[in-house]
Write a protein that holds these residues in place. Structure first.
Motif, PDB file in Angstrom:
ATOM      1  N   GLU A   1      -0.491  15.141   4.576  1.00 56.92           N
ATOM      2  CA  GLU A   1       0.109  14.765   3.291  1.00 56.92           C
ATOM      3  C   GLU A   1      -0.927  13.969   2.493  1.00 56.92           C
ATOM      4  N   THR A   2      -1.920  14.670   1.984  1.00 52.02           N
ATOM      5  CA  THR A   2      -3.086  14.008   1.412  1.00 52.02           C
ATOM      6  C   THR A   2      -2.786  13.251   0.119  1.00 52.02           C
ATOM      7  N   ASP A   3      -1.883  13.771  -0.696  1.00 57.66           N
ATOM      8  CA  ASP A   3      -1.547  13.057  -1.935  1.00 57.66           C
ATOM      9  C   ASP A   3      -0.908  11.711  -1.625  1.00 57.66           C
ATOM     10  N   ARG A   4      -0.015  11.729  -0.671  1.00 54.25           N
ATOM     11  CA  ARG A   4       0.664  10.491  -0.299  1.00 54.25           C
ATOM     12  C   ARG A   4      -0.316   9.508   0.334  1.00 54.25           C
ATOM     13  N   GLU A   5      -1.211  10.026   1.159  1.00 57.41           N
ATOM     14  CA  GLU A   5      -2.227   9.183   1.763  1.00 57.41           C
ATOM     15  C   GLU A   5      -3.119   8.554   0.701  1.00 57.41           C
ATOM     16  N   ALA A   6      -3.526   9.357  -0.290  1.00 57.38           N
ATOM     17  CA  ALA A   6      -4.389   8.846  -1.351  1.00 57.38           C
ATOM     18  C   ALA A   6      -3.708   7.722  -2.127  1.00 57.38           C
ATOM     19  N   PHE A   7      -2.409   7.872  -2.373  1.00 56.97           N
ATOM     20  CA  PHE A   7      -1.677   6.826  -3.090  1.00 56.97           C
ATOM     21  C   PHE A   7      -1.637   5.538  -2.269  1.00 56.97           C
ATOM     22  N   HIS A   8      -1.391   5.668  -0.969  1.00 58.39           N
ATOM     23  CA  HIS A   8      -1.326   4.469  -0.131  1.00 58.39           C
ATOM     24  C   HIS A   8      -2.688   3.802   0.025  1.00 58.39           C
ATOM     25  N   ILE A   9      -3.746   4.591   0.017  1.00 60.82           N
ATOM     26  CA  ILE A   9      -5.081   4.001   0.047  1.00 60.82           C
ATOM     27  C   ILE A   9      -5.306   3.172  -1.209  1.00 60.82           C
ATOM     28  N   ALA A  10      -4.911   3.710  -2.359  1.00 62.29           N
ATOM     29  CA  ALA A  10      -5.056   2.972  -3.612  1.00 62.29           C
ATOM     30  C   ALA A  10      -4.230   1.693  -3.595  1.00 62.29           C
ATOM     31  N   LEU A  11      -3.012   1.776  -3.056  1.00 64.41           N
ATOM     32  CA  LEU A  11      -2.185   0.577  -2.960  1.00 64.41           C
ATOM     33  C   LEU A  11      -2.800  -0.453  -2.020  1.00 64.41           C
ATOM     34  N   LEU A  12      -3.418   0.027  -0.941  1.00 64.47           N
ATOM     35  CA  LEU A  12      -4.079  -0.885  -0.013  1.00 64.47           C
ATOM     36  C   LEU A  12      -5.224  -1.605  -0.715  1.00 64.47           C
ATOM     37  N   GLU A  13      -5.976  -0.867  -1.531  1.00 64.26           N
ATOM     38  CA  GLU A  13      -7.037  -1.495  -2.322  1.00 64.26           C
ATOM     39  C   GLU A  13      -6.441  -2.554  -3.245  1.00 64.26           C
ATOM     40  N   LEU A  14      -5.330  -2.209  -3.868  1.00 69.42           N
ATOM     41  CA  LEU A  14      -4.689  -3.125  -4.805  1.00 69.42           C
ATOM     42  C   LEU A  14      -4.184  -4.374  -4.094  1.00 69.42           C
ATOM     43  N   ARG A  15      -3.691  -4.203  -2.885  1.00 66.02           N
ATOM     44  CA  ARG A  15      -3.171  -5.344  -2.123  1.00 66.02           C
ATOM     45  C   ARG A  15      -4.261  -6.356  -1.800  1.00 66.02           C
ATOM     46  N   THR A  16      -5.503  -5.871  -1.670  1.00 64.15           N
ATOM     47  CA  THR A  16      -6.589  -6.807  -1.348  1.00 64.15           C
ATOM     48  C   THR A  16      -6.850  -7.787  -2.484  1.00 64.15           C
ATOM     49  N   GLN A  17      -6.302  -7.508  -3.677  1.00 65.95           N
ATOM     50  CA  GLN A  17      -6.469  -8.431  -4.806  1.00 65.95           C
ATOM     51  C   GLN A  17      -5.462  -9.570  -4.758  1.00 65.95           C
ATOM     52  N   GLY A  18      -4.469  -9.462  -3.881  1.00 64.60           N
ATOM     53  CA  GLY A  18      -3.422 -10.475  -3.810  1.00 64.60           C
ATOM     54  C   GLY A  18      -3.919 -11.896  -3.644  1.00 64.60           C
ATOM     55  N   PRO A  19      -4.878 -12.135  -2.743  1.00 60.57           N
ATOM     56  CA  PRO A  19      -5.339 -13.518  -2.555  1.00 60.57           C
ATOM     57  C   PRO A  19      -6.033 -14.109  -3.779  1.00 60.57           C
ATOM     58  N   PHE A  20      -6.482 -13.247  -4.691  1.00 68.14           N
ATOM     59  CA  PHE A  20      -7.286 -13.715  -5.816  1.00 68.14           C
ATOM     60  C   PHE A  20      -6.585 -13.588  -7.169  1.00 68.14           C
ATOM     61  N   ASN A  21      -5.464 -12.892  -7.199  1.00 66.57           N
ATOM     62  CA  ASN A  21      -4.790 -12.626  -8.464  1.00 66.57           C
ATOM     63  C   ASN A  21      -3.314 -13.001  -8.318  1.00 66.57           C
ATOM     64  N   GLU A  22      -2.915 -14.059  -8.989  1.00 66.13           N
ATOM     65  CA  GLU A  22      -1.555 -14.581  -8.826  1.00 66.13           C
ATOM     66  C   GLU A  22      -0.495 -13.581  -9.275  1.00 66.13           C
TER      67      GLU A  22
END
Length: 248
Positions: A94-115
């Motif tokens: 399910e490559t489309d779904r995987e790609a979306f979750h990878i992008a969300l994982l990238e976005l989550r890494t901003q949590g510690p730095f972006n309120e």
């Protein structure tokens, strides 16, 4: 009344498609504009920066998950819990779904730095844990689950499933033979067997995981816990994390 999506919904769908295609780090406003057939100037009219738009996207998918979860609140507790677990399952192809979750994982890494991003991730996490806690509490009240600490058990279930999804998308090329159907599937089955089954009261039974997943795929109202995960806005992609990764 028209069922056509609003401009805001079209933009959110465009963000979803652009994240799948480009990921978070390389995403531009032009990429989003191209995906939703809107001009870049129109996007900037509504959202000053890419960060403003992505924060709005996280808020959108979490709010959408809240509404969809509320719509299923009257379903039997055991069925709701198995479906919640099924939301996290996706196959390696399910490559489309995987790609979306990878992008969300990238976005989550901003949590510690972006309120602002952190606030939406925390909201998604509360939604996921709260959903499971509510299901368990309902099941205890109706006599299908044994008495347990619902908050503690919910935290354990969500952490287990979220961790499985993260492992699957980050180690996609390191699959063992017994994980051919995906690590999320392996962990979902283990969660049902080792955590949920011991909670069942005498006479209560779990519906099959495959049946729950199939029901989610047929039902356009099923959310995906995608980080905000809790859920992505595409109804044919039954998982939406909550983004923190969400009922993705």
């Amino acid at each position: 009344m028209s069922d056509a999506p609003s401009a805001a919904e079209e933009i959110m769908d465009g963000v979803y498609s652009a994240l799948r295609a480009h990921g978070y780090a390389d995403l531009t406003m032009q990429d989003i504009a191209d995906e939703c057939s809107k001009s870049k100037s129109l996007l900037h009219y509504h959202y000053d920066t890419k960060e403003d738009l992505l924060v709005a996207f996280l808020e959108y998918i979490v709010s959408d998950s809240e509404e969809r979860i509320a719509a299923r609140a009257a379903d039997p507790p055991v069925e709701r819990l198995v479906q919640f677990i099924g939301w996290f399952v996706f196959a390696p192809d399910e490559t489309d779904r995987e790609a979306f979750h990878i992008a969300l994982l990238e976005l989550r890494t901003q949590g510690p730095f972006n309120e602002r991003i952190r606030e939406q991730l925390a909201r998604s996490d509360r939604l996921l844990r709260g959903t499971v806690a509510d299901i368990l509490a309902d099941g205890i009240e109706t006599g299908v689950f044994r008495d347990v600490d619902v908050e503690e058990t919910a935290a354990m279930i969500v952490a287990t499933l979220d961790g499985a999804r993260t492992r699957q998308i980050t180690l996609a090329n390191s699959v063992r033979g017994d994980e051919a159907d995906g690590y999320t599937r392996t962990v979902a089955e283990a969660t049902l067997r080792r955590i949920v089954e011991p909670l069942l009261a005498d006479g209560a039974e779990l519906p099959p995981l495959d049946a729950a997943i199939e029901a989610l795929r047929r039902d356009p109202e099923s959310p995906e816990p995608d980080d905000p995960e809790p859920d992505d806005p595409k109804p044919d992609d039954p998982e939406a994390d909550a983004a923190a990764d969400g009922p993705e």
